[in-house]
Enzyme design. Structure first.
Site, PDB file in Angstrom:
ATOM      1  N   ARG A   1       0.816  -1.229   0.000  1.00  0.00           N
ATOM      2  CA  ARG A   1       0.000   0.000   0.000  1.00  0.00           C
ATOM      3  C   ARG A   1       0.850   1.281   0.000  1.00  0.00           C
ATOM      4  NH1 ARG A   1      -2.346  -3.753  -0.861  1.00  0.00           N
ATOM      5  NH2 ARG A   1      -4.158  -4.632   0.189  1.00  0.00           N
TER       6      ARG A   1
ATOM      7  N   GLU B   1      -3.816   3.642   6.298  1.00  0.00           N
ATOM      8  CA  GLU B   1      -3.769   3.374   4.855  1.00  0.00           C
ATOM      9  C   GLU B   1      -4.463   4.529   4.123  1.00  0.00           C
ATOM     10  OE1 GLU B   1      -4.830  -0.630   3.724  1.00  0.00           O
ATOM     11  OE2 GLU B   1      -5.789   0.066   1.879  1.00  0.00           O
TER      12      GLU B   1
ATOM     13  N   SER C   1     -10.481  -0.006   4.278  1.00  0.00           N
ATOM     14  CA  SER C   1      -9.642  -0.206   5.462  1.00  0.00           C
ATOM     15  C   SER C   1      -8.921   1.088   5.823  1.00  0.00           C
ATOM     16  CB  SER C   1      -8.605  -1.296   5.207  1.00  0.00           C
ATOM     17  OG  SER C   1      -9.265  -2.526   5.075  1.00  0.00           O
TER      18      SER C   1
END
Ligand SMILES: Cc1cc2nc3c(=O)[nH]c(=O)nc-3n(C[C@H](O)[C@H](O)[C@H](O)COP(=O)(O)OP(=O)(O)OC[C@H]3O[C@@H](n4cnc5c(N)ncnc54)[C@H](O)[C@@H]3O)c2cc1C
Length: 299
Positions: free
Chosen positions: A172, A290, A220
């Protein structure tokens, strides 16, 4: 800042003080000073060249991984949704994909072409450009596993083709040349790893059962720490249902924060901080967001 006369010289859509809450999946965010939707690559190049060097530029895909603060965004936001839409099969299992193509459309088209694995992209509500910027992934696969080359545009308007070697790619996280953004990519798939439409549907059904889809969120909130799951830690810290204003840790999936309707970006950011501190106090593990948090605080 851009001179006012540029409003007439560009073909795209130029707006001032555009509320970002209208463009983000969390449905929060104050106004962008300038919000520009280019008509095509030439128009985009012309716009970028017209922006003074000291004006910050923020790229925007489908807004599904952005928490924009209530004070809005300095400078220019470039929104390329709907602009770079090419999706074509080329030789040797290669696919050229424009940065604006939704990940879901890419996944479905690859199934029709009998190329895979692409199903991991099916439930990601972002654009290919956002997936490249985030190295988005699911079910053990990541976007950059498939990248053979990317096409970029520089702030000076130059379009280049670059190799993955020009980028540092991690979970990520992607970093690469400054002042350059993705307008497309050549991806390579396998013929042996094709999913079926039924598998895509089953995967989407699974997401619907386990994630609060249909409510405003950014997916998320935290990256998974090594060998663990952020959702497990947040749930074990007793934070499901925890609320600040109208921002709430989802009961369905503890790593999702939902906007129940009237949350401010500050409510959400404060809840993210609270969750991070609580997990650190309880388990001595630092969760890393994230979601990308950008913009200025409200005055
Ligand atoms: C319900 C839900 C489920 C999700 N599930 C997943 C999942 O399974 N896996 C996953 O990885 N993510 C998931 N996400 C998060 C999100 O969809 C991904 O991170 C996605 O890749 C973001 O794409 P976007 O186009 O919305 O990017 P944006 O949110 O618009 O932007 C994200 C970042 O990318 C940059 N960016 C965007 N386009 C470009 C470009 N063309 N060039 C350079 N930089 C660019 C932006 O500046 C920003 O920093 C989910 C989100 C939601 C709401």
């Amino acid at each position: 800042m851009m001179p006012a006369e540029n409003q007439e010289t560009t073909q795209g859509r130029l707006r001032y003080n555009e509320p970002m809450a209208a463009h983000t999946s969390l449905k929060v965010g104050g106004p962008a000073d300038i919000f520009y939707e280019p008509a095509d690559a030439d128009d985009l190049a012309e716009f970028l060249q017209s922006v003074s060097a000291d004006t910050p530029i923020t790229w925007f895909g489908r807004g599904s991984n952005l928490l924009v603060r209530d004070g809005g965004i300095d400078g220019a936001v470039v929104a390329t949704n709907g602009v770079f839409q090419t999706l074509e099969q080329r030789a040797d299992r290669q696919v050229y994909v424009g940065a604006s193509v939704p990940c879901t459309s890419l996944a479905r088209q690859c199934v029709r072409w009998e190329l895979g694995p692409s199903e991991f992209l099916a439930g990601i509500p972002g654009s290919l450009g956002g997936a490249l910027a985030m190295n988005a992934g699911a079910h053990g696969h990541e976007t950059w596993e498939r990248v053979q080359a990317v096409t970029t545009i520089h702030r000076d308007g130059t379009i280049r083709e670059r190799s993955p070697d020009d980028y540092t790619v991690a979970y990520r996280h992607v970093s690469g040349p400054a002042d350059e953004w993705f307008i497309g990519a050549t991806l390579v798939f396998d013929e042996a790893a094709t999913a079926s439409m039924d598998e895509l549907k089953a995967q989407q059904d699974r997401r619907r059962r386990t994630q609060p889809l249909g409510l405003a969120s950014c997916g998320s909130v935290f990256r998974n720490p090594p060998n663990d799951h952020a959702a497990r830690l947040i749930e074990a810290a007793g934070l499901k249902g925890c609320r600040i204003g109208d921002a709430e840790v989802s009961d369905k999936h503890a790593n999702f924060i939902i906007n129940r309707g009237d949350a401010s970006a500050l409510d959400i950011e404060n809840l993210i901080r609270h969750v991070g501190h609580s997990v650190a106090d309880r388990f001595d593990i630092e969760l890393v967001p994230e979601v990308r948090i950008i913009g200025r605080e409200a005055a």
